[in-house]
Scaffold this motif. Structure first.
Motif, PDB file in Angstrom:
ATOM      1  N   ILE A  17       0.838  -1.203   0.000  1.00  0.00           N
ATOM      2  CA  ILE A  17       0.000   0.000   0.000  1.00  0.00           C
ATOM      3  C   ILE A  17       0.872   1.252   0.000  1.00  0.00           C
ATOM      4  O   ILE A  17       0.613   2.202  -0.738  1.00  0.00           O
ATOM      5  CB  ILE A  17      -0.981  -0.020   1.187  1.00  0.00           C
ATOM      6  CG1 ILE A  17      -2.019  -1.134   0.955  1.00  0.00           C
ATOM      7  CG2 ILE A  17      -1.656   1.331   1.376  1.00  0.00           C
ATOM      8  CD1 ILE A  17      -2.962  -1.374   2.113  1.00  0.00           C
ATOM      9  N   PHE A  18       1.922   1.274   0.799  1.00  0.00           N
ATOM     10  CA  PHE A  18       2.822   2.433   0.842  1.00  0.00           C
ATOM     11  C   PHE A  18       3.454   2.677  -0.526  1.00  0.00           C
ATOM     12  O   PHE A  18       3.509   3.805  -1.009  1.00  0.00           O
ATOM     13  CB  PHE A  18       3.902   2.219   1.907  1.00  0.00           C
ATOM     14  CG  PHE A  18       4.875   3.352   2.022  1.00  0.00           C
ATOM     15  CD1 PHE A  18       4.509   4.541   2.632  1.00  0.00           C
ATOM     16  CD2 PHE A  18       6.157   3.229   1.512  1.00  0.00           C
ATOM     17  CE1 PHE A  18       5.418   5.597   2.740  1.00  0.00           C
ATOM     18  CE2 PHE A  18       7.063   4.273   1.616  1.00  0.00           C
ATOM     19  CZ  PHE A  18       6.693   5.462   2.227  1.00  0.00           C
ATOM     20  N   CYS A  19       3.921   1.602  -1.165  1.00  0.00           N
ATOM     21  CA  CYS A  19       4.583   1.721  -2.475  1.00  0.00           C
ATOM     22  C   CYS A  19       3.607   2.220  -3.537  1.00  0.00           C
ATOM     23  O   CYS A  19       3.962   3.041  -4.385  1.00  0.00           O
ATOM     24  CB  CYS A  19       5.171   0.382  -2.895  1.00  0.00           C
ATOM     25  SG  CYS A  19       6.276  -0.344  -1.659  1.00  0.00           S
ATOM     26  N   SER A  20       2.383   1.730  -3.492  1.00  0.00           N
ATOM     27  CA  SER A  20       1.363   2.157  -4.442  1.00  0.00           C
ATOM     28  C   SER A  20       1.002   3.627  -4.229  1.00  0.00           C
ATOM     29  O   SER A  20       0.753   4.358  -5.185  1.00  0.00           O
ATOM     30  CB  SER A  20       0.121   1.277  -4.319  1.00  0.00           C
ATOM     31  OG  SER A  20       0.459  -0.061  -4.644  1.00  0.00           O
ATOM     32  N   ARG A  21       1.001   4.058  -2.982  1.00  0.00           N
ATOM     33  CA  ARG A  21       0.766   5.491  -2.702  1.00  0.00           C
ATOM     34  C   ARG A  21       1.928   6.339  -3.225  1.00  0.00           C
ATOM     35  O   ARG A  21       1.724   7.454  -3.685  1.00  0.00           O
ATOM     36  CB  ARG A  21       0.573   5.716  -1.209  1.00  0.00           C
ATOM     37  CG  ARG A  21      -0.763   5.222  -0.730  1.00  0.00           C
ATOM     38  CD  ARG A  21      -0.957   5.474   0.737  1.00  0.00           C
ATOM     39  NE  ARG A  21      -2.222   4.918   1.180  1.00  0.00           N
ATOM     40  CZ  ARG A  21      -2.508   4.644   2.434  1.00  0.00           C
ATOM     41  NH1 ARG A  21      -1.620   4.888   3.395  1.00  0.00           N
ATOM     42  NH2 ARG A  21      -3.673   4.141   2.757  1.00  0.00           N
ATOM     43  N   TRP A  22       3.149   5.813  -3.135  1.00  0.00           N
ATOM     44  CA  TRP A  22       4.321   6.499  -3.686  1.00  0.00           C
ATOM     45  C   TRP A  22       4.129   6.705  -5.186  1.00  0.00           C
ATOM     46  O   TRP A  22       4.381   7.784  -5.711  1.00  0.00           O
ATOM     47  CB  TRP A  22       5.579   5.689  -3.376  1.00  0.00           C
ATOM     48  CG  TRP A  22       6.800   6.036  -4.157  1.00  0.00           C
ATOM     49  CD1 TRP A  22       7.422   5.259  -5.080  1.00  0.00           C
ATOM     50  CD2 TRP A  22       7.579   7.247  -4.092  1.00  0.00           C
ATOM     51  NE1 TRP A  22       8.537   5.907  -5.585  1.00  0.00           N
ATOM     52  CE2 TRP A  22       8.642   7.125  -4.999  1.00  0.00           C
ATOM     53  CE3 TRP A  22       7.470   8.414  -3.354  1.00  0.00           C
ATOM     54  CZ2 TRP A  22       9.593   8.125  -5.195  1.00  0.00           C
ATOM     55  CZ3 TRP A  22       8.424   9.418  -3.543  1.00  0.00           C
ATOM     56  CH2 TRP A  22       9.464   9.272  -4.454  1.00  0.00           C
ATOM     57  N   VAL A  23       3.676   5.670  -5.879  1.00  0.00           N
ATOM     58  CA  VAL A  23       3.434   5.771  -7.319  1.00  0.00           C
ATOM     59  C   VAL A  23       2.399   6.852  -7.610  1.00  0.00           C
ATOM     60  O   VAL A  23       2.587   7.696  -8.485  1.00  0.00           O
ATOM     61  CB  VAL A  23       3.004   4.408  -7.906  1.00  0.00           C
ATOM     62  CG1 VAL A  23       2.457   4.543  -9.317  1.00  0.00           C
ATOM     63  CG2 VAL A  23       4.180   3.438  -7.878  1.00  0.00           C
ATOM     64  N   ARG A  24       1.307   6.855  -6.865  1.00  0.00           N
ATOM     65  CA  ARG A  24       0.268   7.884  -7.079  1.00  0.00           C
ATOM     66  C   ARG A  24       0.811   9.279  -6.759  1.00  0.00           C
ATOM     67  O   ARG A  24       0.488  10.247  -7.449  1.00  0.00           O
ATOM     68  CB  ARG A  24      -0.971   7.558  -6.254  1.00  0.00           C
ATOM     69  CG  ARG A  24      -1.737   6.361  -6.827  1.00  0.00           C
ATOM     70  CD  ARG A  24      -3.104   6.221  -6.184  1.00  0.00           C
ATOM     71  NE  ARG A  24      -3.035   5.700  -4.845  1.00  0.00           N
ATOM     72  CZ  ARG A  24      -3.180   4.428  -4.524  1.00  0.00           C
ATOM     73  NH1 ARG A  24      -3.385   3.525  -5.450  1.00  0.00           N
ATOM     74  NH2 ARG A  24      -3.122   4.039  -3.267  1.00  0.00           N
ATOM     75  N   PHE A  25       1.629   9.390  -5.723  1.00  0.00           N
ATOM     76  CA  PHE A  25       2.255  10.663  -5.370  1.00  0.00           C
ATOM     77  C   PHE A  25       3.098  11.181  -6.542  1.00  0.00           C
ATOM     78  O   PHE A  25       2.991  12.342  -6.936  1.00  0.00           O
ATOM     79  CB  PHE A  25       3.135  10.478  -4.126  1.00  0.00           C
ATOM     80  CG  PHE A  25       3.956  11.669  -3.745  1.00  0.00           C
ATOM     81  CD1 PHE A  25       3.455  12.630  -2.882  1.00  0.00           C
ATOM     82  CD2 PHE A  25       5.253  11.839  -4.243  1.00  0.00           C
ATOM     83  CE1 PHE A  25       4.219  13.740  -2.531  1.00  0.00           C
ATOM     84  CE2 PHE A  25       6.019  12.938  -3.893  1.00  0.00           C
ATOM     85  CZ  PHE A  25       5.499  13.892  -3.037  1.00  0.00           C
ATOM     86  N   VAL A  26       3.924  10.314  -7.090  1.00  0.00           N
ATOM     87  CA  VAL A  26       4.792  10.712  -8.209  1.00  0.00           C
ATOM     88  C   VAL A  26       3.951  11.076  -9.429  1.00  0.00           C
ATOM     89  O   VAL A  26       4.172  12.114 -10.055  1.00  0.00           O
ATOM     90  CB  VAL A  26       5.815   9.611  -8.543  1.00  0.00           C
ATOM     91  CG1 VAL A  26       6.597   9.944  -9.814  1.00  0.00           C
ATOM     92  CG2 VAL A  26       6.773   9.396  -7.368  1.00  0.00           C
ATOM     93  N   MET A  27       2.972  10.245  -9.758  1.00  0.00           N
ATOM     94  CA  MET A  27       2.131  10.524 -10.935  1.00  0.00           C
ATOM     95  C   MET A  27       1.436  11.872 -10.827  1.00  0.00           C
ATOM     96  O   MET A  27       1.346  12.600 -11.811  1.00  0.00           O
ATOM     97  CB  MET A  27       1.095   9.422 -11.127  1.00  0.00           C
ATOM     98  CG  MET A  27       1.646   8.190 -11.753  1.00  0.00           C
ATOM     99  SD  MET A  27       0.287   7.105 -12.246  1.00  0.00           S
ATOM    100  CE  MET A  27       1.206   5.827 -13.063  1.00  0.00           C
ATOM    101  N   ARG A 112       7.096  -2.126   6.117  1.00  0.00           N
ATOM    102  CA  ARG A 112       6.051  -1.440   5.350  1.00  0.00           C
ATOM    103  C   ARG A 112       4.706  -2.153   5.402  1.00  0.00           C
ATOM    104  O   ARG A 112       3.664  -1.494   5.469  1.00  0.00           O
ATOM    105  CB  ARG A 112       6.498  -1.204   3.910  1.00  0.00           C
ATOM    106  CG  ARG A 112       6.612  -2.458   3.070  1.00  0.00           C
ATOM    107  CD  ARG A 112       7.322  -2.177   1.738  1.00  0.00           C
ATOM    108  NE  ARG A 112       7.386  -3.324   0.887  1.00  0.00           N
ATOM    109  CZ  ARG A 112       8.237  -4.329   1.006  1.00  0.00           C
ATOM    110  NH1 ARG A 112       9.136  -4.304   1.987  1.00  0.00           N
ATOM    111  NH2 ARG A 112       8.214  -5.341   0.172  1.00  0.00           N
ATOM    112  N   TYR A 113       4.678  -3.475   5.374  1.00  0.00           N
ATOM    113  CA  TYR A 113       3.400  -4.194   5.421  1.00  0.00           C
ATOM    114  C   TYR A 113       2.762  -4.063   6.803  1.00  0.00           C
ATOM    115  O   TYR A 113       1.546  -3.920   6.918  1.00  0.00           O
ATOM    116  CB  TYR A 113       3.573  -5.677   5.084  1.00  0.00           C
ATOM    117  CG  TYR A 113       4.050  -5.966   3.683  1.00  0.00           C
ATOM    118  CD1 TYR A 113       3.672  -5.190   2.592  1.00  0.00           C
ATOM    119  CD2 TYR A 113       4.875  -7.056   3.434  1.00  0.00           C
ATOM    120  CE1 TYR A 113       4.111  -5.475   1.311  1.00  0.00           C
ATOM    121  CE2 TYR A 113       5.309  -7.354   2.155  1.00  0.00           C
ATOM    122  CZ  TYR A 113       4.926  -6.564   1.098  1.00  0.00           C
ATOM    123  OH  TYR A 113       5.354  -6.859  -0.166  1.00  0.00           O
TER     124      TYR A 113
END
Length: 135
Positions: A17-27, A112-113
């Protein structure tokens, strides 16, 4: 250092979830649409991970390929942030010794999990995001 033919590709853990939020943050901040993304669970992501010595079954780092070079751990995060409009100031954080930066990064990555949770399967991006995902 191993080179990779694609440029500005971010490798991330698609069930994190943290990594996916990072992706959305960057996008959301990547107004030039420079970055593309690949979950480590995809065929492309697994090949990329294996090339750079990341265990695709137990990833403890994301990565970014920039100018053909893989940047891992804190270098990956700071490289990405430093290329985003309004976040270039983060380049100054490279002055912090890498072992210290990576120790903090690794502490978060290992937990992270527990801290942020985990998806049962890779998160499904919306249509705009999907256009920037490499699988």
């Amino acid at each position: 250092m191993t080179n990779w033919p694609d440029n500005d590709v971010i490798l991330y853990d698609g069930v994190c979830i943290f990594c996916s939020r990072w992706v959305r943050f960057v996008m959301a901040r990547d107004t030039a649409r420079r970055f593309r993304f690949t979950p480590i669970q995809s065929d492309y992501g697994t090949r990329l991970a294996n090339t750079f010595g990341i265990d695709p079954n137990d990833p403890h780092t994301n990565a970014v390929i920039h100018d053909g070079v893989a940047h891992l751990k804190s270098d990956a995060a700071l490289t990405v942030l430093g290329l985003l409009p309004g976040w270039r100031w983060t380049r100054a954080l490279f002055a912090i010794p890498k072992p210290l930066r990576d120790a903090v990064y690794s502490l978060i990555a290992r937990n992270r999990y527990k801290i942020f949770g985990k998806y049962k399967t890779c998160f499904i991006p919306d249509a705009d995001m999907r256009a920037r995902v490499v699988e």
